[in-house]
Design a protein around this motif. Structure first.
Motif, PDB file in Angstrom:
ATOM      1  N   MET A   1      60.641 -14.286 -32.690  1.00  0.00           N
ATOM      2  CA  MET A   1      61.422 -13.509 -31.723  1.00  0.00           C
ATOM      3  C   MET A   1      62.915 -13.816 -31.882  1.00  0.00           C
ATOM      4  SD  MET A   1      62.922 -13.135 -28.574  1.00  0.00           S
ATOM      5  CE  MET A   1      62.730 -14.772 -27.887  1.00  0.00           C
ATOM      6  N   LYS A   2      63.714 -12.754 -31.942  1.00  0.00           N
ATOM      7  CA  LYS A   2      65.156 -12.928 -32.130  1.00  0.00           C
ATOM      8  C   LYS A   2      65.917 -12.497 -30.873  1.00  0.00           C
ATOM      9  CE  LYS A   2      64.615 -13.620 -36.633  1.00  0.00           C
ATOM     10  NZ  LYS A   2      64.729 -14.961 -37.215  1.00  0.00           N
ATOM     11  N   ILE A   3      66.950 -13.284 -30.533  1.00  0.00           N
ATOM     12  CA  ILE A   3      67.787 -12.928 -29.379  1.00  0.00           C
ATOM     13  C   ILE A   3      69.139 -12.409 -29.874  1.00  0.00           C
ATOM     14  CG2 ILE A   3      68.861 -13.727 -27.241  1.00  0.00           C
ATOM     15  CD1 ILE A   3      66.810 -15.960 -27.102  1.00  0.00           C
ATOM     16  N   ILE A   4      69.502 -11.221 -29.419  1.00  0.00           N
ATOM     17  CA  ILE A   4      70.800 -10.636 -29.754  1.00  0.00           C
ATOM     18  C   ILE A   4      71.501 -10.290 -28.446  1.00  0.00           C
ATOM     19  CG2 ILE A   4      71.977  -8.694 -30.874  1.00  0.00           C
ATOM     20  CD1 ILE A   4      69.499  -8.514 -32.748  1.00  0.00           C
ATOM     21  N   SER A   5      72.776 -10.678 -28.332  1.00  0.00           N
ATOM     22  CA  SER A   5      73.507 -10.403 -27.095  1.00  0.00           C
ATOM     23  C   SER A   5      74.556  -9.327 -27.286  1.00  0.00           C
ATOM     24  CB  SER A   5      74.193 -11.673 -26.589  1.00  0.00           C
ATOM     25  OG  SER A   5      73.234 -12.557 -26.070  1.00  0.00           O
ATOM     26  N   VAL A   6      74.738  -8.521 -26.264  1.00  0.00           N
ATOM     27  CA  VAL A   6      75.818  -7.538 -26.234  1.00  0.00           C
ATOM     28  C   VAL A   6      76.762  -7.965 -25.116  1.00  0.00           C
ATOM     29  CG1 VAL A   6      76.431  -5.111 -25.908  1.00  0.00           C
ATOM     30  CG2 VAL A   6      74.263  -5.709 -27.027  1.00  0.00           C
ATOM     31  N   SER A   7      78.005  -8.265 -25.495  1.00  0.00           N
ATOM     32  CA  SER A   7      78.969  -8.707 -24.495  1.00  0.00           C
ATOM     33  C   SER A   7      80.320  -8.100 -24.847  1.00  0.00           C
ATOM     34  CB  SER A   7      79.019 -10.239 -24.470  1.00  0.00           C
ATOM     35  OG  SER A   7      79.610 -10.691 -23.283  1.00  0.00           O
ATOM     36  N   GLY A   8      81.406  -8.627 -24.326  1.00  0.00           N
ATOM     37  CA  GLY A   8      82.685  -8.009 -24.699  1.00  0.00           C
ATOM     38  C   GLY A   8      83.900  -8.496 -23.940  1.00  0.00           C
ATOM     39  N   GLY A   9      83.682  -9.315 -22.899  1.00  0.00           N
ATOM     40  CA  GLY A   9      84.832  -9.799 -22.146  1.00  0.00           C
ATOM     41  C   GLY A   9      85.277  -8.815 -21.079  1.00  0.00           C
ATOM     42  N   LYS A  10      85.929  -7.752 -21.510  1.00  0.00           N
ATOM     43  CA  LYS A  10      86.465  -6.796 -20.539  1.00  0.00           C
ATOM     44  C   LYS A  10      85.352  -5.945 -19.908  1.00  0.00           C
ATOM     45  CE  LYS A  10      89.655  -2.944 -20.033  1.00  0.00           C
ATOM     46  NZ  LYS A  10      88.643  -2.092 -19.403  1.00  0.00           N
ATOM     47  N   GLY A  11      85.544  -5.589 -18.664  1.00  0.00           N
ATOM     48  CA  GLY A  11      84.608  -4.692 -17.999  1.00  0.00           C
ATOM     49  C   GLY A  11      84.901  -3.249 -18.383  1.00  0.00           C
ATOM     50  N   GLY A  12      83.869  -2.428 -18.439  1.00  0.00           N
ATOM     51  CA  GLY A  12      84.074  -1.002 -18.683  1.00  0.00           C
ATOM     52  C   GLY A  12      84.288  -0.598 -20.129  1.00  0.00           C
ATOM     53  N   THR A  13      84.009  -1.507 -21.069  1.00  0.00           N
ATOM     54  CA  THR A  13      84.194  -1.144 -22.480  1.00  0.00           C
ATOM     55  C   THR A  13      82.994  -0.360 -23.005  1.00  0.00           C
ATOM     56  OG1 THR A  13      83.212  -3.223 -23.214  1.00  0.00           O
ATOM     57  CG2 THR A  13      85.614  -3.168 -23.013  1.00  0.00           C
ATOM     58  N   GLY A  14      81.880  -0.441 -22.283  1.00  0.00           N
ATOM     59  CA  GLY A  14      80.680   0.273 -22.739  1.00  0.00           C
ATOM     60  C   GLY A  14      79.587  -0.663 -23.226  1.00  0.00           C
ATOM     61  N   LYS A  15      79.568  -1.870 -22.694  1.00  0.00           N
ATOM     62  CA  LYS A  15      78.531  -2.837 -23.084  1.00  0.00           C
ATOM     63  C   LYS A  15      77.135  -2.276 -22.799  1.00  0.00           C
ATOM     64  CE  LYS A  15      80.289  -5.949 -20.376  1.00  0.00           C
ATOM     65  NZ  LYS A  15      81.582  -5.289 -20.106  1.00  0.00           N
ATOM     66  N   SER A  16      76.955  -1.761 -21.586  1.00  0.00           N
ATOM     67  CA  SER A  16      75.635  -1.259 -21.207  1.00  0.00           C
ATOM     68  C   SER A  16      75.296   0.020 -21.965  1.00  0.00           C
ATOM     69  CB  SER A  16      75.575  -1.004 -19.700  1.00  0.00           C
ATOM     70  OG  SER A  16      75.709  -2.238 -19.023  1.00  0.00           O
ATOM     71  N   PHE A  17      76.291   0.841 -22.214  1.00  0.00           N
ATOM     72  CA  PHE A  17      76.087   2.055 -23.011  1.00  0.00           C
ATOM     73  C   PHE A  17      75.599   1.680 -24.413  1.00  0.00           C
ATOM     74  CE2 PHE A  17      78.525   4.452 -26.321  1.00  0.00           C
ATOM     75  CZ  PHE A  17      77.711   5.577 -26.371  1.00  0.00           C
ATOM     76  N   VAL A  18      76.256   0.706 -25.029  1.00  0.00           N
ATOM     77  CA  VAL A  18      75.853   0.274 -26.370  1.00  0.00           C
ATOM     78  C   VAL A  18      74.484  -0.407 -26.327  1.00  0.00           C
ATOM     79  CG1 VAL A  18      76.407  -1.336 -28.265  1.00  0.00           C
ATOM     80  CG2 VAL A  18      78.206   0.101 -27.293  1.00  0.00           C
ATOM     81  N   ALA A  19      74.285  -1.289 -25.339  1.00  0.00           N
ATOM     82  CA  ALA A  19      73.020  -2.038 -25.258  1.00  0.00           C
ATOM     83  C   ALA A  19      71.826  -1.107 -25.079  1.00  0.00           C
ATOM     84  CB  ALA A  19      73.083  -3.050 -24.111  1.00  0.00           C
ATOM     85  N   THR A  20      71.950  -0.120 -24.179  1.00  0.00           N
ATOM     86  CA  THR A  20      70.810   0.766 -23.917  1.00  0.00           C
ATOM     87  C   THR A  20      70.495   1.636 -25.134  1.00  0.00           C
ATOM     88  OG1 THR A  20      72.358   2.258 -22.799  1.00  0.00           O
ATOM     89  CG2 THR A  20      70.992   0.876 -21.398  1.00  0.00           C
ATOM     90  N   ASN A  21      71.529   2.185 -25.753  1.00  0.00           N
ATOM     91  CA  ASN A  21      71.282   3.043 -26.918  1.00  0.00           C
ATOM     92  C   ASN A  21      70.763   2.251 -28.116  1.00  0.00           C
ATOM     93  OD1 ASN A  21      71.980   6.010 -26.449  1.00  0.00           O
ATOM     94  ND2 ASN A  21      73.679   4.937 -25.454  1.00  0.00           N
ATOM     95  N   LEU A  22      71.299   1.045 -28.239  1.00  0.00           N
ATOM     96  CA  LEU A  22      70.828   0.190 -29.327  1.00  0.00           C
ATOM     97  C   LEU A  22      69.365  -0.196 -29.107  1.00  0.00           C
ATOM     98  CD1 LEU A  22      72.197  -0.799 -31.820  1.00  0.00           C
ATOM     99  CD2 LEU A  22      72.905  -2.867 -30.608  1.00  0.00           C
ATOM    100  N   ALA A  23      69.027  -0.445 -27.844  1.00  0.00           N
ATOM    101  CA  ALA A  23      67.646  -0.799 -27.508  1.00  0.00           C
ATOM    102  C   ALA A  23      66.705   0.346 -27.883  1.00  0.00           C
ATOM    103  CB  ALA A  23      67.533  -1.122 -26.013  1.00  0.00           C
TER     104      ALA A  23
END
Lengths: 116, 291
Positions: B1-23
């Protein structure tokens, strides 16, 4: 016996100025009054909340509880400090910041007289 | 099992947008558990168009003083790191629950075992099956609670229960302890940023955090085309180079993306042939190459 604590900037007693913040003020000036409401003692202490990473207000109140203070005279208390002060039976009297402690004490004495 | 994180520091850059589509795209290759650890405002379920389900409480220890056994020594208040214990005039400890982080130091330090362990619910975790190859775990802090780390820890723990091939972690904004906890043990960090001065500034912070944890980073520049993108992109390139982080994707600002978010239908799901979806395909393919 009444003990009143004021948040102050320079630990300079009656000549000091009321600080804008309570939990983050550098010092407290604590004035003890005798039965005739005359100044019996003026004490300056450092506020441990000034440099605390968190829980500044609570730490400040704890210090004042340990000193036996029963009135806090300050522009405003933070939410945590307000709750804990009330729990500890310490009364908060609102005074403006930027005025001399000597002047602020007058305001507090008027409040006390009004209530008694 | 591999763990990959999506982060970015600033709010509103699209972390959740990228994470959901990548998922979604990654789940075409492998089983994916998406963990939404933005506990102060989780919204991957909103982006995926699913509901939160299977609620479980997040409990932290809340100390209760058994006053009959208290010897008024004050040790509990001294060891309390958050200042949640105040000693009264009578030298009795008074616990302020809201400030307590549940660390149990007072319980352990009390010489007479006068502090009992109760608990308090600070938030909830959820588990939603999106499809047979994609599951969503969400951590959510209750309104007004200030201790994010225990909620992040619980959300991650629950996600690990379902994780099979890939655990994709979507973090909140910032670079505090809730972020370091969320990205811990990741084999890769995908830093999502935007071509703005704030995006560039915070990108450097998150890359520094990843470097401290020895996690290699890739950079995704989202919303490319807004503002002075070209100029700031140059800056992002130089920051990324400093951390040996490859810029793996440049996602253009596109009305169709905004529309897909409003409709709660991720673009990779709604329109797999869209130019933006194709970028996600490339990213997923690249990830498959390293896991």
């Amino acid at each position: 016996m009444i003990k009143i604590a004021f948040p102050t900037e320079k630990c300079a007693g009656l000549e000091d100025v009321v600080h804008t913040r309570f939990g983050r003020s550098p010092c407290f000036t604590i004035i003890t009054l005798d039965e005739e409401n005359q100044i019996k003692e003026v004490k300056n202490i450092r506020n441990p909340g000034y440099e605390a990473a968190s829980g500044a207000g609570v730490r400040s109140v704890q210090t004042l509880v340990d000193e036996g203070v029963n009135i806090i005279a300050a522009p405003s208390l933070g939410p945590n400090a307000a709750v804990i002060a009330q729990e500890m039976g310490i009364k908060h009297i609102t005074i403006p910041s930027g005025i001399k402690i000597r002047e602020a004490l007058e305001t507090v004495l008027n409040e006390i007289k009004k209530e008694s | 099992m591999k763990i990959i994180s999506v982060s970015g520091g600033k709010g509103g850059t699209g972390k959740s947008f990228v994470a959901t589509n990548l998922a979604i795209v990654l789940s075409r290759y492998r089983h994916v558990t998406l963990a939404d650890l933005d506990v102060e405002g989780p919204n991957d379920h909103l982006l995926l168009g699913v509901d939160l389900a299977e609620e479980e409480p997040i409990k932290i220890v809340n100390p209760f003083v058994k006053y009959d056994d208290c010897i008024k020594c004050g040790v509990c208040a001294n060891v309390c790191d958050t200042g949640a214990i105040v000693m009264t005039r009578e030298k009795l400890p008074f616990v302020m629950a809201r400030l307590c982080s549940g660390c149990r130091s007072c319980v352990l330090a009390c010489p007479t075992k006068a502090i009992l362990e109760g608990y308090r619910v600070i938030g909830y975790t959820y588990h939603t099956v999106v499809n047979n190859n994609l599951e969503l775990v969400t951590g959510k802090l209750r309104e007004g609670e200030e201790h994010t780390p225990p909620a992040v820890r619980e959300g991650k723990r629950r996600a690990l229960r379902y994780a099979r091939d890939v655990l994709l972690i979507d973090t909140g904004a910032g670079t505090g302890s809730h972020i370091t906890l969320a990205i811990k043990d990741s084999m890769l960090l995908i830093a999502v940023t935007e071509p703005t001065p704030l995006g560039a500034h915070d990108l450097e912070l998150i890359l520094e955090i990843a470097k401290e944890q020895n996690i290699p980073s890739w950079v995704v520049v989202n919303k490319y085309g807004i503002g002075a993108s070209e100029k700031i992109f140059e800056k992002i390139v130089s920051i990324a180079r400093g951390y040996e982080a490859e810029i793996i994707a440049k996602i253009p600002y596109h009305d169709d993306v905004a529309r897909s978010i409003v409709e709660r239908r991720p673009i990779t799901f709604k329109n797999p042939d869209h130019s933006v979806s194709k970028i996600f395909n490339d990213v997923a393919h690249k990830i498959m190459g390293v896991i």
